[in-house]
Design a protein around this motif. Structure first.
Motif, PDB file in Angstrom:
ATOM      1  N   GLN A   4       0.833  -1.211   0.000  1.00  0.00           N
ATOM      2  CA  GLN A   4       0.000   0.000   0.000  1.00  0.00           C
ATOM      3  C   GLN A   4       0.863   1.255   0.000  1.00  0.00           C
ATOM      4  OE1 GLN A   4      -2.501  -0.442   3.399  1.00  0.00           O
ATOM      5  NE2 GLN A   4      -3.779  -2.048   2.463  1.00  0.00           N
ATOM      6  N   ARG A   5       2.022   1.186   0.789  1.00  0.00           N
ATOM      7  CA  ARG A   5       2.906   2.351   0.813  1.00  0.00           C
ATOM      8  C   ARG A   5       3.489   2.639  -0.574  1.00  0.00           C
ATOM      9  NH1 ARG A   5       8.049   3.514   1.132  1.00  0.00           N
ATOM     10  NH2 ARG A   5       8.655   1.336   1.154  1.00  0.00           N
ATOM     11  N   ALA A   6       3.877   1.483  -1.232  1.00  0.00           N
ATOM     12  CA  ALA A   6       4.421   1.686  -2.586  1.00  0.00           C
ATOM     13  C   ALA A   6       3.380   2.304  -3.513  1.00  0.00           C
ATOM     14  CB  ALA A   6       4.899   0.347  -3.146  1.00  0.00           C
ATOM     15  N   THR A   7       2.160   1.799  -3.346  1.00  0.00           N
ATOM     16  CA  THR A   7       1.085   2.369  -4.180  1.00  0.00           C
ATOM     17  C   THR A   7       0.889   3.842  -3.865  1.00  0.00           C
ATOM     18  OG1 THR A   7      -0.001   0.209  -4.227  1.00  0.00           O
ATOM     19  CG2 THR A   7      -1.326   2.117  -4.833  1.00  0.00           C
ATOM     20  N   ALA A   8       0.927   4.091  -2.501  1.00  0.00           N
ATOM     21  CA  ALA A   8       0.743   5.493  -2.099  1.00  0.00           C
ATOM     22  C   ALA A   8       1.876   6.370  -2.604  1.00  0.00           C
ATOM     23  CB  ALA A   8       0.665   5.579  -0.571  1.00  0.00           C
ATOM     24  N   GLU A   9       3.118   5.814  -2.589  1.00  0.00           N
ATOM     25  CA  GLU A   9       4.245   6.589  -3.097  1.00  0.00           C
ATOM     26  C   GLU A   9       4.081   6.885  -4.592  1.00  0.00           C
ATOM     27  OE1 GLU A   9       7.790   4.545  -2.158  1.00  0.00           O
ATOM     28  OE2 GLU A   9       7.846   5.231  -0.056  1.00  0.00           O
ATOM     29  N   ALA A  10       3.591   5.814  -5.279  1.00  0.00           N
ATOM     30  CA  ALA A  10       3.378   6.031  -6.723  1.00  0.00           C
ATOM     31  C   ALA A  10       2.353   7.127  -6.968  1.00  0.00           C
ATOM     32  CB  ALA A  10       2.941   4.726  -7.381  1.00  0.00           C
ATOM     33  N   MET A  15       1.664   9.409  -4.883  1.00  0.00           N
ATOM     34  CA  MET A  15       2.206  10.682  -4.457  1.00  0.00           C
ATOM     35  C   MET A  15       3.135  11.282  -5.505  1.00  0.00           C
ATOM     36  SD  MET A  15       3.214  11.550  -0.712  1.00  0.00           S
ATOM     37  CE  MET A  15       3.623  13.190  -0.198  1.00  0.00           C
ATOM     38  N   ASN A  16       3.921  10.362  -6.072  1.00  0.00           N
ATOM     39  CA  ASN A  16       4.779  10.856  -7.160  1.00  0.00           C
ATOM     40  C   ASN A  16       3.955  11.438  -8.296  1.00  0.00           C
ATOM     41  OD1 ASN A  16       7.141  10.116  -5.840  1.00  0.00           O
ATOM     42  ND2 ASN A  16       7.122   8.037  -6.720  1.00  0.00           N
ATOM     43  N   LYS A  17       2.849  10.731  -8.560  1.00  0.00           N
ATOM     44  CA  LYS A  17       1.961  11.223  -9.624  1.00  0.00           C
ATOM     45  C   LYS A  17       1.421  12.603  -9.272  1.00  0.00           C
ATOM     46  CE  LYS A  17      -2.141   9.903 -12.248  1.00  0.00           C
ATOM     47  NZ  LYS A  17      -3.190   8.873 -12.394  1.00  0.00           N
ATOM     48  N   LEU A  18       1.006  12.661  -7.938  1.00  0.00           N
ATOM     49  CA  LEU A  18       0.482  13.951  -7.506  1.00  0.00           C
ATOM     50  C   LEU A  18       1.554  15.032  -7.546  1.00  0.00           C
ATOM     51  CD1 LEU A  18      -1.703  12.830  -4.466  1.00  0.00           C
ATOM     52  CD2 LEU A  18      -2.532  13.755  -6.653  1.00  0.00           C
ATOM     53  N   GLU A  19       2.814  14.619  -7.161  1.00  0.00           N
ATOM     54  CA  GLU A  19       3.893  15.608  -7.203  1.00  0.00           C
ATOM     55  C   GLU A  19       4.147  16.103  -8.631  1.00  0.00           C
ATOM     56  OE1 GLU A  19       7.183  13.764  -5.336  1.00  0.00           O
ATOM     57  OE2 GLU A  19       6.488  14.189  -3.276  1.00  0.00           O
ATOM     58  N   SER A  20       4.090  15.099  -9.540  1.00  0.00           N
ATOM     59  CA  SER A  20       4.283  15.527 -10.952  1.00  0.00           C
ATOM     60  C   SER A  20       3.168  16.463 -11.405  1.00  0.00           C
ATOM     61  CB  SER A  20       4.363  14.294 -11.857  1.00  0.00           C
ATOM     62  OG  SER A  20       3.149  13.564 -11.793  1.00  0.00           O
ATOM     63  N   GLU A  21       1.935  16.082 -10.971  1.00  0.00           N
ATOM     64  CA  GLU A  21       0.829  16.962 -11.322  1.00  0.00           C
ATOM     65  C   GLU A  21       0.989  18.323 -10.671  1.00  0.00           C
ATOM     66  OE1 GLU A  21      -2.667  14.927 -10.183  1.00  0.00           O
ATOM     67  OE2 GLU A  21      -2.595  13.445 -11.831  1.00  0.00           O
ATOM     68  N   LEU A  22       1.489  18.246  -9.358  1.00  0.00           N
ATOM     69  CA  LEU A  22       1.665  19.502  -8.639  1.00  0.00           C
ATOM     70  C   LEU A  22       2.742  20.378  -9.291  1.00  0.00           C
ATOM     71  CD1 LEU A  22       0.905  21.178  -6.171  1.00  0.00           C
ATOM     72  CD2 LEU A  22       2.681  19.958  -4.887  1.00  0.00           C
ATOM     73  N   SER A  23       3.824  19.682  -9.805  1.00  0.00           N
ATOM     74  CA  SER A  23       4.867  20.462 -10.488  1.00  0.00           C
ATOM     75  C   SER A  23       4.317  21.156 -11.735  1.00  0.00           C
ATOM     76  CB  SER A  23       6.043  19.547 -10.846  1.00  0.00           C
ATOM     77  OG  SER A  23       5.625  18.536 -11.740  1.00  0.00           O
TER      78      SER A  23
END
Length: 489
Positions: A293-299, A301-309
């Motif tokens: 679940q953490r890995a999924t959440a990290e993925a 989050m990374n997606k969100l970070e990319s979107e946020l960038s």
């Protein structure tokens, strides 16, 4: 050996006389004698091998004593055992000797009774024993009324039914009595001769043969005492060894119990360990799921970070646009300020013109003024803002003797206590004539030897005269009652 055999035969005879009530024995003394019998027969009391069949009160106590008290057999046994315990480490020969020492203080011990008549015709008892000749009232065999020690008797003889005793005092009349049968006198004579011989022999030095027998008996007793001490030490050592063995066995049992407890604890530990392993496995599986679940959440989050960038880039672009627009607005505001300055100058000029032409052109000035205020109102602008929020032992020595029990104060006290206990359970309706006579003796404070001292007081003549006036019976208060059978010539 012969001396010991003779002593045992004598002990057996005295014991039978006591049990058959041929020799009167008080209840408390009967229990003490019974305890010596048990010590002689069984040795020291041992509760581990004791059983109730060892104490048969019918063969240890007189039937009179048993019937006169309201006690169960178990209670008699307890009282006998209580005295038995006091004789620990006593040899069997010593127990027999102790029995005989207590028995010899009984009032009727060693006495042979014969019915006789005085010159008055009163029926009396003649008692012959190792200490002398005593005369009793016919209803009292315990307390003699007159006594003649062997040391006062010079000659004895009989003729048919008439018996004559001559004293050492030549001035005293002969002591004469009669019996019903002539052959009784022969028996009395034989007993007097034998007892007098023993009386004289006891007061002479021992012969070499007797001394040798005594030394041999003393040596045998010493050897038995040594053997007994050796056996006692061995028994004590065996008891210590058995105790040590029991202690070791108890320790072994304790260790086994501890092992069982440890085994149970181990089983419990193993059960808990398996339960912990199961829980650990569950935690690991949960941890693995959580990791996934953490890995999924990290993925995500990374997606969100990319979107946020991306959003940040857009925001930067918008900010640049905002800045550009703000510059434009500032420029416009500057221009507006310039225009307002120009307008103010124009207004001043207008005011001057207005003053000049107030009177002339009022309506036109008013109209131009309203138009000017409307234009000022339309040219006003607005602004906006945003806040960012953050969040933690001589010749007549018997006269000076005392009862054996008085020599042992502890035993004497124990006998007094036992007497009190038995008095509480006594059935007075079953008391015999001897019981009442004994109770009267105890109440007066007399014993066998005190009575001997009393009845031997005065000279021989007075006692002979008193014998001639004796009546057959003595009442309860101690006074003589006249009466009796006729003397037989």
């Amino acid at each position: 050996m012969m001396l010991l055999y003779t002593q045992r035969l004598f002990y057996m005879e005295v014991k039978e006389q006591v049990l058959a009530d041929g020799v009167y024995c008080p209840p408390e003394t009967s229990i003490l004698l019974a305890s010596y019998v048990c010590q002689e027969k069984y040795g020291d009391f041992d509760p581990e091998i004791y059983h109730s069949l060892m104490i048969d009160i019918d063969y240890l106590l007189p039937a009179r004593v048993i019937t006169q008290h309201r006690l169960r057999r178990s209670q008699w046994e307890e009282k006998i055992i209580d005295c038995w315990l006091e004789h620990k480490d006593q040899l069997r020969e010593e127990s027999m000797l102790s029995y005989l020492k207590i028995a010899q203080d009984l009032d009727m011990y060693g006495i042979n009774y014969f019915e006789i008549y005085n010159r008055k015709g009163s029926k009396l008892w003649l008692g012959i024993d190792a200490l002398g000749i005593n005369i009793y009232h016919h209803n009292d065999k315990l307390a003699p009324h007159i006594g003649f020690p062997w040391s006062e008797i010079n000659n004895i003889s009989y003729s048919d039914k008439r018996f004559t005793i001559t004293t050492v005092n030549s001035k005293t009349a002969d002591f004469i009595f009669t019996v019903e049968k002539a052959r009784t006198n022969k028996c009395i004579l034989d007993l007097c001769i034998r007892n007098h011989e023993l009386y004289i022999r006891r007061r002479k030095p021992d012969t070499a043969e007797v001394q040798q027998m005594r030394m041999q008996a003393l040596s045998d007793r010493r050897e038995k005492r040594q053997e007994r001490n050796r056996l006692k030490r061995e028994r004590e050592a065996r008891i210590v060894a058995e105790h040590h063995q029991r202690v070791l066995e108890q320790k072994l049992m304790a260790i086994e119990q501890e092992q069982q407890v440890a085994k149970k604890a181990l089983m419990v530990y193993q059960a808990k360990s398996s339960e912990l392993e199961r829980k650990i496995q569950e935690r690991e599986s949960q941890s693995q799921k959580m990791e996934e679940q953490r890995a999924t959440a990290e993925a995500e989050m990374n997606k969100l970070e990319s979107e946020l960038s991306l959003q940040m880039e857009e925001k930067l672009e918008l900010r640049e646009q905002y800045i550009t627009k703000e510059e434009v607005a500032l420029k416009s505001a500057k221009e507006l300020t310039d225009l307002q300055g120009q307008a103010e100058q124009l207004r001043l000029e207008y005011d001057d013109l207005h003053k000049k032409y107030t009177d002339e052109v009022m309506s036109r000035s008013l109209t131009n003024s309203l138009v000017s205020e409307g234009s000022d109102h339309l040219e006003d602008t607005c602004s906006d803002s945003q806040d960012f929020i953050t969040e933690i032992d001589g010749n007549r020595s018997e006269e000076t003797r005392d009862v054996e029990l008085t020599r042992d104060h502890l035993l004497q006290r124990k006998m007094r206590d036992l007497e009190k206990e038995l008095l509480m359970e006594k059935n007075y309706s079953c008391l015999t004539n001897e019981d009442h006579q004994y109770m009267a003796l105890v109440q007066s404070g007399d014993d066998k030897y005190k009575t001997l001292r009393k009845i031997r007081k005065g000279n021989t003549r007075q006692r002979v005269d008193e014998f001639e006036t004796m009546a057959t019976f003595k009442n309860v208060e101690g006074e003589s009652i006249a009466g009796g059978g006729e003397a037989t010539s």
